[in-house]
Design an enzyme around this catalytic site. Structure first.
Site, PDB file in Angstrom:
ATOM      1  NE  ARG A  35      -4.149  -1.915   1.766  1.00  0.00           N
ATOM      2  CZ  ARG A  35      -4.908  -2.549   2.638  1.00  0.00           C
ATOM      3  NH1 ARG A  35      -4.644  -2.474   3.931  1.00  0.00           N
ATOM      4  NH2 ARG A  35      -5.944  -3.242   2.230  1.00  0.00           N
ATOM      5  CE  LYS A 198     -18.948 -18.172   6.436  1.00  0.00           C
ATOM      6  NZ  LYS A 198     -19.189 -17.163   7.470  1.00  0.00           N
ATOM      7  N   GLY A 354      -8.727  -9.343  -1.547  1.00  0.00           N
ATOM      8  CA  GLY A 354      -7.462  -9.600  -0.861  1.00  0.00           C
ATOM      9  C   GLY A 354      -6.863 -10.954  -1.128  1.00  0.00           C
ATOM     10  N   GLY A 377     -13.392  -4.863  -0.078  1.00  0.00           N
ATOM     11  CA  GLY A 377     -14.814  -4.529  -0.033  1.00  0.00           C
ATOM     12  C   GLY A 377     -15.187  -3.452  -1.035  1.00  0.00           C
TER      13      GLY A 377
END
Ligand code: AMP
Length: 397
Positions: A35, A198, A354, A377
């Protein structure tokens, strides 16, 4: 909208929202500089133009109060080294001392403010707090894609205090261009590979992709809910029993929309969730009792690789197995290799989320794909077609 490449920062004080939320070890050393590396081009553009850069970010989850563990002072040295110049630091992000130091910056200087989330006003999106940040500078640059889906003071609200002088940094510009290339301006065939644990985390994206793609490959933990929904025996594989109907709906929708939904034929199954477990291969409709699928099997690898290599646009979100364990990494590795091969043949590949980004790095293929997103997200929400507050605050001026 202003483009950073065409903007001249000369003589301006520039407030820059970055994502410097880097991992630290117990000695507070930065263990992954991805980052920080991503932030450098935007900062350099500002200082090379002759502007002064006032950098702000969050780090960790300090719960709205100062906490030395989450201080951005731990980032100063690495940032200075990467920039090749001194980075000044102040112990807060608002207040008299901050205003004074920021006000006295010379052209070309860089100041890093303390963690924004030491104030709960940041995550609350407090306008008074945002105004104090805004008062530090004449121009606002948002380059924190990872938090663009949050309506926080520094990511969205602050922009309203800059009438025209607000723009995206290079990271956000590239992220938006990458998604645009995949979702709007794609070449076909377009294949999305969805993996991870999931269905519930990815359902919005899966539904959205059904309107966009030619092939939808579903692997990883979430695939066993589909097999159970189709009447298969899945042993003790990860299954979301409350999502069986949803899985059936997705299968029906894929048919209706003429999308080729591809599930893995076989799996590497294990008798326990660890790397030393007993393993064997199994058909996914016939997983033996006491075993769980932890990676896709060789037939699925062949199937998926074939589809991927024929694609011209590829989106990959989520590993197709428990790639963190060496005995269950092969499927994810082969998918990454197939994507690299397709990219070498001219396909455009976007790796997002990620874990798939971590997988591409693990297998050292980061330079053989078209773009690796920095936003988890935020990327998912943007791909789903949602409005991100941090993007809208600058685009809708
Ligand atoms: P996500 O954050 O939803 O993309 O999930 C990523 C995680 O899913 C990784 O940590 C993988 O280890 C895990 N995963 C992938 N395949 C499986 C599987 N078959 N069973 C359990 N976990 C899995």
């Amino acid at each position: 909208m202003k483009k950073i490449n065409q903007y001249n920062f000369k003589g301006k004080r520039v407030l820059v929202r970055l994502d410097l939320n880097v991992p630290l070890n117990e000695q507070f050393e930065v263990t992954d500089t991805t980052r920080i590396d991503a932030a450098i081009p935007t900062i350099k553009k500002i200082v090379n133009d002759g502007g002064a850069a006032i950098l702000m970010s969050h780090l960790g989850r300090p719960k709205g109060e100062p906490n030395g563990k989450f201080s951005l002072k731990h980032v100063v040295n690495v940032l200075s080294q990467k920039l090749g110049q001194e980075v000044k630091f102040v112990n807060d992000c608002i207040g008299e001392e901050v205003s004074q130091v920021a006000g006295q910056l010379d052209a070309g200087e860089v100041l890093l403010l303390e963690n924004l989330r030491f104030h709960k006003a940041e995550t609350e999106g407090d306008a008074g707090f945002a105004k104090k940040l805004a008062n530090l500078a004449e121009v606002y640059v948002n380059d924190a894609f990872g938090t663009a889906h949050r309506a926080h003071a520094s990511t969205a609200i602050v922009a309203s205090f800059f009438e025209e002088e607000k723009l995206f940094g290079f990271v956000i510009e590239q992220e938006l261009a990458a998604v645009d290339k995949v979702v709007q301006n794609n070449e076909r065939p377009f294949t999305a590979i969805m993996g991870g644990a999931k269905i519930s985390d990815k359902i919005m994206l899966i539904e959205k992709m059904l309107d966009k793609v030619d092939n939808l490959i579903i692997g990883g933990g979430m695939s066993y809910t589909f097999f159970k929904a189709m009447g298969g025996k899945v042993g003790k594989s990860l299954v979301e029993d409350d999502k069986l109907n949803l899985a059936r709906t997705i299968l029906d929708l894929a048919k209706e929309k003429e999308v080729n939904l591809s599930l893995p034929i076989d799996s590497v199954v294990a008798d326990d969730f660890n790397n030393e477990a007993q393993t064997q291969l199994a058909d996914n409709m016939e997983i033996p009792n006491g075993f769980m699928g932890l990676d896709i099997g060789p037939k699925a690898i062949e199937d998926f690789s074939e589809l991927i290599k024929r694609s011209k646009t590829i989106l990959w979100n989520g590993p197709v197995g428990v790639f963190e364990m060496s005995n269950f990494e092969d499927g994810t590795k082969k998918i990454a290799e197939a994507i690299a091969a397709a990219t070498a043949e001219g396909a455009y590949s976007l790796i997002g989320g990620g874990d798939s980004a971590a997988a591409v790095n693990k297998f050292d293929l980061q330079n053989q794909v078209s773009y690796i997103s920095t936003g988890g997200g935020a990327l998912l929400e943007y791909l789903e077609g949602k409005t991100l507050p941090g993007i809208a605050a600058i685009e809708d001026q």
